[in-house]
Design an enzyme around this catalytic site. Structure first.
Site, PDB file in Angstrom:
ATOM      1  N   TYR A 139      13.815  -1.722  -3.722  1.00  0.00           N
ATOM      2  CA  TYR A 139      12.799  -2.112  -4.683  1.00  0.00           C
ATOM      3  C   TYR A 139      11.514  -1.281  -4.647  1.00  0.00           C
ATOM      4  CZ  TYR A 139       9.135  -4.928  -6.877  1.00  0.00           C
ATOM      5  OH  TYR A 139       8.083  -5.338  -7.643  1.00  0.00           O
ATOM      6  N   GLY A 188       0.769  -0.268  -4.779  1.00  0.00           N
ATOM      7  CA  GLY A 188      -0.426  -1.093  -4.634  1.00  0.00           C
ATOM      8  C   GLY A 188      -1.273  -1.031  -5.877  1.00  0.00           C
ATOM      9  N   CYS A 244       0.744  -1.242   0.000  1.00  0.00           N
ATOM     10  CA  CYS A 244       0.000   0.000   0.000  1.00  0.00           C
ATOM     11  C   CYS A 244       0.785   1.310   0.000  1.00  0.00           C
ATOM     12  CB  CYS A 244      -0.979   0.040   1.159  1.00  0.00           C
ATOM     13  SG  CYS A 244      -1.912  -1.476   1.343  1.00  0.00           S
ATOM     14  N   ASN A 279      -0.666   1.592   5.697  1.00  0.00           N
ATOM     15  CA  ASN A 279       0.414   0.920   4.973  1.00  0.00           C
ATOM     16  C   ASN A 279       1.243   0.145   5.984  1.00  0.00           C
ATOM     17  OD1 ASN A 279       3.572   2.037   3.589  1.00  0.00           O
ATOM     18  ND2 ASN A 279       2.503   0.135   3.203  1.00  0.00           N
ATOM     19  N   GLY A 280       1.309  -1.183   5.798  1.00  0.00           N
ATOM     20  CA  GLY A 280       2.104  -1.996   6.718  1.00  0.00           C
ATOM     21  C   GLY A 280       1.432  -3.316   7.030  1.00  0.00           C
TER      22      GLY A 280
END
Length: 493
Positions: A255, A36, A8, A111-112
């Protein structure tokens, strides 16, 4: 060309004036699309009135002009791009999550990945809570809502909730009057904020999203920090700062983040270039050309070429018009799918010894197909370099790293010669895990998480059955790591 995914990207806007906030969030989510690609959503706050829309698909697919117009203007909004690591890829799991409560509405984007989500959910269910999704973000929303009952303000409730949830979370929370941004005490996932000339504040997972909407970067949130945006200005709550050792995910640099972003003040492009240079020092080879696998391998390939003195060349053309849902009728093998997404520039590699730089080699399936393509184009040798170390352990903090039995390094006993033979390369080199700190200028082992590379977990690992509802909601979902699962989620970066 990793087949890894990250959970996300989040984006928020706060303005004292009513404006077209939905359109701004749309542009921000578009800039964060790499984080995402399963679903997305926007919630607009127009003087306490919430309007929201979310669905499966890419940002430009979900948010047509008609949808954006229906969301209307407001003074703040939050948005979310999702890839699932907890919770099936179903519309019901799309974010932001909206909660209706007698103390006021709340929207949340996350996010996580929460490592104690199962235990918290079980506790809340036994107390009467009813969950509508299977993702851990709803658990966070419920914990905050429960704390809100005994709190003077929404930010106090968030502060208390942070003492109960463990794991990786960068959050954007919107109440009728406030927008709140917070980052877990480890700082696993990035979060920053900036300001536009009109005084509008922007919060985003990466600085590239600030650039996309014309906001000037101010700073990253500190691990454990809560920022409250309201008509009274910005307030920082730092009760959880310094509680834990800083553990930004190193794979953000290798990345996940866009190369034009800066994470905690450090250039992502420069980190990848340094990783390539380190590979050239660790694995020197006699070769004629260095090529990178689009897109995340390109920066490291430049670094390898600069350090080694071997010429850098463009080796592939990536088809940019194939979305994540592309399915070729009747096709069943991965080689055809890779061939459709990537095409080798024959004149670049024919008759040459090639150094092929990729961002990571995880399961080995995709890189095997790419090597075959390069050899078919006439390369005499193919030496594979991974700008990430070998994956040896699963990740519990929001990266879709599979279990050990599916990781090629584990399958081959961590022997790089065996890995090279298995993928069909003349040689194989992984970035030395002990040199990771050099790409971001830290001291050894300081300031980042590299648990998936075998360096140990900073938190207790989860033991709960987080996927116990997936079959009911998601249908006959393929087992994680299976061929069907791989084909479904194959993504060329």
């Amino acid at each position: 060309m990793s087949n890894l995914h990250e959970e996300c990207g989040i984006f928020g806007i706060f303005s004292e004036n009513r404006q077209n906030v939905a359109e701004t969030v749309y542009y921000g989510l578009f800039a964060l699309q790499h984080r995402g690609q399963e679903s997305c959503g926007i919630v607009v706050n127009d003087d306490g009135i919430f309007r929201d829309y979310k669905d499966n698909g890419l940002t430009h697919e979900v948010f047509t002009r008609h949808v954006l117009e229906n969301l209307g203007p407001g003074n703040m909004a939050i948005g979310h791009d999702r890839y699932s690591t907890t919770g099936a890829n179903e519309r019901i799991n799309a974010q932001p999550i909206v909660v209706n409560h007698h103390k006021g509405r709340m929207a949340l984007a996350h996010n996580g990945n929460i490592v104690n989500a199962f235990e918290l959910r079980q506790e809340l269910e036994l107390q009467g809570s009813i969950f509508h999704t299977t993702n851990d973000s709803e658990v966070i929303a419920y914990v905050i809502t429960k704390e809100r009952i005994q709190s003077e303000s929404i930010e106090e409730a968030v502060n208390k909730a942070m003492g109960r949830i463990d794991g990786a979370y960068s959050l954007l929370i919107m109440s009728p009057q406030k927008m709140i941004a917070c980052r877990d005490p480890y700082g696993f996932r990035p979060l920053c904020y900036g300001k536009r000339e009109d005084g509008t504040y922007i919060v985003a997972s990466e600085t590239c999203a600030l650039d996309a909407v014309g906001a000037e970067y101010i700073r990253d949130l500190e691990p454990g920090e809560i920022l409250v945006f309201s008509k009274n200005g910005i307030r920082s709550i730092r009760d959880h700062c310094g509680e834990k050792e800083h553990k930004i995910c190193i794979f953000e640099y290798l990345y996940f983040a866009r190369p034009d972003s800066q994470i905690e003040g450090k250039s992502v492009h420069e980190a990848r270039r340094k990783a390539g240079a380190l590979l050239a020092m660790q694995y020197p080879v006699d070769a004629d050309i260095v090529i990178g696998v689009p897109d995340s391998g390109l920066d490291a390939a430049i670094g390898y070429a600069e350090q080694s003195g071997i010429p850098y060349g463009m080796g592939f053309v990536k088809n940019k018009y194939i979305g994540r849902t592309f399915i070729a009728p009747g096709q069943k093998n991965r080689e055809d799918k890779v061939r459709i997404k990537l095409n080798v520039i024959r004149n670049s590699v024919a008759g040459k010894r090639v150094v092929l730089v990729d961002d990571s080699v995880v399961r080995g399936t995709t890189i095997t197909r790419i090597i075959q393509l390069v050899r078919s184009a006439g390369a005499t040798e193919v030496h594979v370099m991974s700008s990430a170390p070998a994956f040896t352990d699963a990740c519990y903090y929001g990266v879709d790293v599979d279990t050990k039995e599916n990781l090629i390094a584990c399958q081959c006993g961590y022997d790089q010669d065996k890995i090279a033979r298995k993928i069909g390369a003349d040689s194989m080199g992984y970035l030395d895990v002990n040199t990771l700190h050099l790409i971001i200028g830290n001291h050894p082992g300081e300031g980042f998480c590299s648990a998936c590379f075998g360096t140990g977990y900073p938190t207790p690992i989860p033991t709960g059955q987080k996927d116990r509802f997936e079959e009911k909601i998601g249908g006959d979902a393929p087992e994680k790591g299976s061929e069907e699962s791989y084909d479904k989620f194959l993504r060329v970066e």
